[in-house]
Design a protein around this motif. Structure first.
Motif, mmCIF file in Angstrom:
data_model
loop_
_atom_site.group_PDB
_atom_site.id
_atom_site.type_symbol
_atom_site.label_atom_id
_atom_site.label_comp_id
_atom_site.label_asym_id
_atom_site.label_seq_id
_atom_site.Cartn_x
_atom_site.Cartn_y
_atom_site.Cartn_z
ATOM 1 N N ALA A 10 47.617 44.284 46.273
ATOM 2 C CA ALA A 10 47.439 45.432 45.383
ATOM 3 C C ALA A 10 48.250 45.256 44.107
ATOM 4 O O ALA A 10 47.763 45.522 42.996
ATOM 5 C CB ALA A 10 47.836 46.720 46.103
ATOM 6 N N ALA A 11 49.485 44.790 44.254
ATOM 7 C CA ALA A 11 50.333 44.577 43.077
ATOM 8 C C ALA A 11 49.769 43.478 42.191
ATOM 9 O O ALA A 11 49.787 43.576 40.951
ATOM 10 C CB ALA A 11 51.754 44.231 43.520
ATOM 11 N N GLU A 12 49.260 42.404 42.818
ATOM 12 C CA GLU A 12 48.679 41.296 42.061
ATOM 13 C C GLU A 12 47.464 41.760 41.263
ATOM 14 O O GLU A 12 47.341 41.471 40.060
ATOM 15 C CB GLU A 12 48.277 40.176 43.020
ATOM 16 N N LEU A 13 46.571 42.498 41.923
ATOM 17 C CA LEU A 13 45.364 42.958 41.250
ATOM 18 C C LEU A 13 45.689 43.949 40.138
ATOM 19 O O LEU A 13 45.080 43.909 39.059
ATOM 20 C CB LEU A 13 44.403 43.591 42.256
ATOM 21 N N PHE A 47 34.700 37.994 47.056
ATOM 22 C CA PHE A 47 35.948 38.634 47.472
ATOM 23 C C PHE A 47 35.626 39.807 48.399
ATOM 24 O O PHE A 47 34.551 40.401 48.323
ATOM 25 C CB PHE A 47 36.746 39.103 46.255
ATOM 26 N N PRO A 48 36.561 40.172 49.297
ATOM 27 C CA PRO A 48 36.260 41.174 50.320
ATOM 28 C C PRO A 48 36.220 42.605 49.786
ATOM 29 O O PRO A 48 36.724 42.908 48.701
ATOM 30 C CB PRO A 48 37.422 40.999 51.307
ATOM 31 N N ALA A 49 35.636 43.468 50.592
ATOM 32 C CA ALA A 49 35.581 44.891 50.246
ATOM 33 C C ALA A 49 36.975 45.474 50.086
ATOM 34 O O ALA A 49 37.170 46.421 49.310
ATOM 35 C CB ALA A 49 34.797 45.655 51.320
ATOM 36 N N LEU A 55 41.016 47.638 43.804
ATOM 37 C CA LEU A 55 40.688 47.733 42.382
ATOM 38 C C LEU A 55 40.323 49.165 42.004
ATOM 39 O O LEU A 55 40.727 49.660 40.944
ATOM 40 C CB LEU A 55 39.534 46.794 42.045
ATOM 41 N N ALA A 56 39.565 49.828 42.859
ATOM 42 C CA ALA A 56 39.231 51.229 42.601
ATOM 43 C C ALA A 56 40.501 52.072 42.533
ATOM 44 O O ALA A 56 40.611 52.984 41.704
ATOM 45 C CB ALA A 56 38.288 51.757 43.676
ATOM 46 N N GLY A 237 35.900 38.049 36.329
ATOM 47 C CA GLY A 237 36.240 37.865 37.731
ATOM 48 C C GLY A 237 37.564 37.161 37.912
ATOM 49 O O GLY A 237 38.541 37.732 38.367
ATOM 50 N N ARG A 238 37.601 35.879 37.537
ATOM 51 C CA ARG A 238 38.765 35.036 37.810
ATOM 52 C C ARG A 238 40.066 35.607 37.253
ATOM 53 O O ARG A 238 41.108 35.571 37.920
ATOM 54 C CB ARG A 238 38.518 33.631 37.245
ATOM 55 N N ALA A 239 40.042 36.136 36.040
ATOM 56 C CA ALA A 239 41.274 36.620 35.419
ATOM 57 C C ALA A 239 41.836 37.847 36.126
ATOM 58 O O ALA A 239 43.023 38.142 35.992
ATOM 59 C CB ALA A 239 41.040 36.942 33.940
ATOM 60 N N VAL A 240 41.010 38.530 36.892
ATOM 61 C CA VAL A 240 41.495 39.694 37.654
ATOM 62 C C VAL A 240 41.771 39.325 39.102
ATOM 63 O O VAL A 240 42.838 39.653 39.644
ATOM 64 C CB VAL A 240 40.470 40.852 37.600
ATOM 65 N N LEU A 241 40.849 38.624 39.740
ATOM 66 C CA LEU A 241 40.946 38.390 41.177
ATOM 67 C C LEU A 241 41.542 37.057 41.557
ATOM 68 O O LEU A 241 41.915 36.837 42.703
ATOM 69 C CB LEU A 241 39.561 38.536 41.827
#
Length: 248
Positions: A10-13, A47-49, A55-56, A237-241
């Protein structure tokens, strides 16, 4: 995902999402555009749910997917979240009905047969109660920006000269709404030129269809160039996840 690992993810995202939002804001300012004029679509394919839920929780509102049946399963698993779901990858005609059952926006429409399949699938989704009454499926026309001598036929996309006819097919389809255009910059070239050409295609489309205001362009490596050329949506995608898991 265990509690400690979930907290770390969560902190990473959250940090990655904040950094990308700062990039988008800086690109808006550099282009003289209003703050908040560009919508970030976070591409969560493979990526998983659990990541979608995190992210939400960080305030993400739009997520992008591309592979069936993974996409539909993930959308249904996250149906309680206030998210707008984007199909950003190529759609096989035989997968169109599945896509129409969960997607709010399809970015990759490039042929009339796919329009017909999405129209039929969306109608069935309404009949089955998978979409609320009155729901419209937003459609973006994928534009092929490759030069003739470097064109990659596997990437998909309508040629600029085919756009007007394809737009009329979408506009006439029941339950579909022509929303604009999408493109991926050709590999190995400065993206500024292709994105400027996309903006020109978009302007011609709006002359006939004023409601088609969306320009979906730009990803992790070239979002600044896309925003400078007028993109209203960037797909990151990549820059966030982070690096995408291997597909096996």
């Amino acid at each position: 995902m265990a509690g400690e690992a979930l907290s770390e993810r969560a902190a990473e995202l959250a940090a990655n999402l904040a950094e990308v939002r700062e990039r988008v804001a800086a690109a808006e300012a550099a282009a003289g555009r209003a703050a908040g004029s560009v919508q970030l679509v976070v591409v969560t394919k493979t990526f998983p749910a659990d990541d979608v839920r995190l992210l939400a929780g960080c305030g993400a509102t739009d997520v992008g997917e591309s592979r069936e049946p993974e996409s539909g399963e993930k959308a249904r698993a996250c149906a309680d979240l206030p998210l707008r779901w984007h199909q950003v990858g190529q759609v096989q005609t035989n997968k169109a009905a599945a896509v129409a059952s969960w997607a709010d926006v399809v970015h990759s429409v490039d042929r009339a047969r796919l329009v017909t399949a999405l129209e039929r699938g969306h109608r069935r989704a309404l009949e089955r109660g998978e979409r609320p009454a009155g729901h419209l499926l937003d459609v973006l026309l994928q534009i092929d920006l490759d030069d003739d001598d470097t064109r990659d036929p596997g990437r998909g996309g309508a040629r600029p000269g085919e756009v007007a006819e394809l737009a009329e097919v979408v506009a006439a389809a029941e339950g579909l709404r022509l929303a604009g255009v999408m493109a991926v910059a050709p590999a190995g070239v400065d993206p500024r030129g292709p994105f400027e050409r996309l903006a020109q295609v978009a302007a011609r489309l709006r002359a006939d269809h004023p409601e088609a205001t969306v320009i979906s362009a730009g990803m992790s490596g070239d979002l600044e160039a896309a925003v400078a050329a007028g993109a209203t949506h960037v797909r990151v995608g990549r820059a966030v996840l982070g690096a995408r898991p291997a597909i096996v």
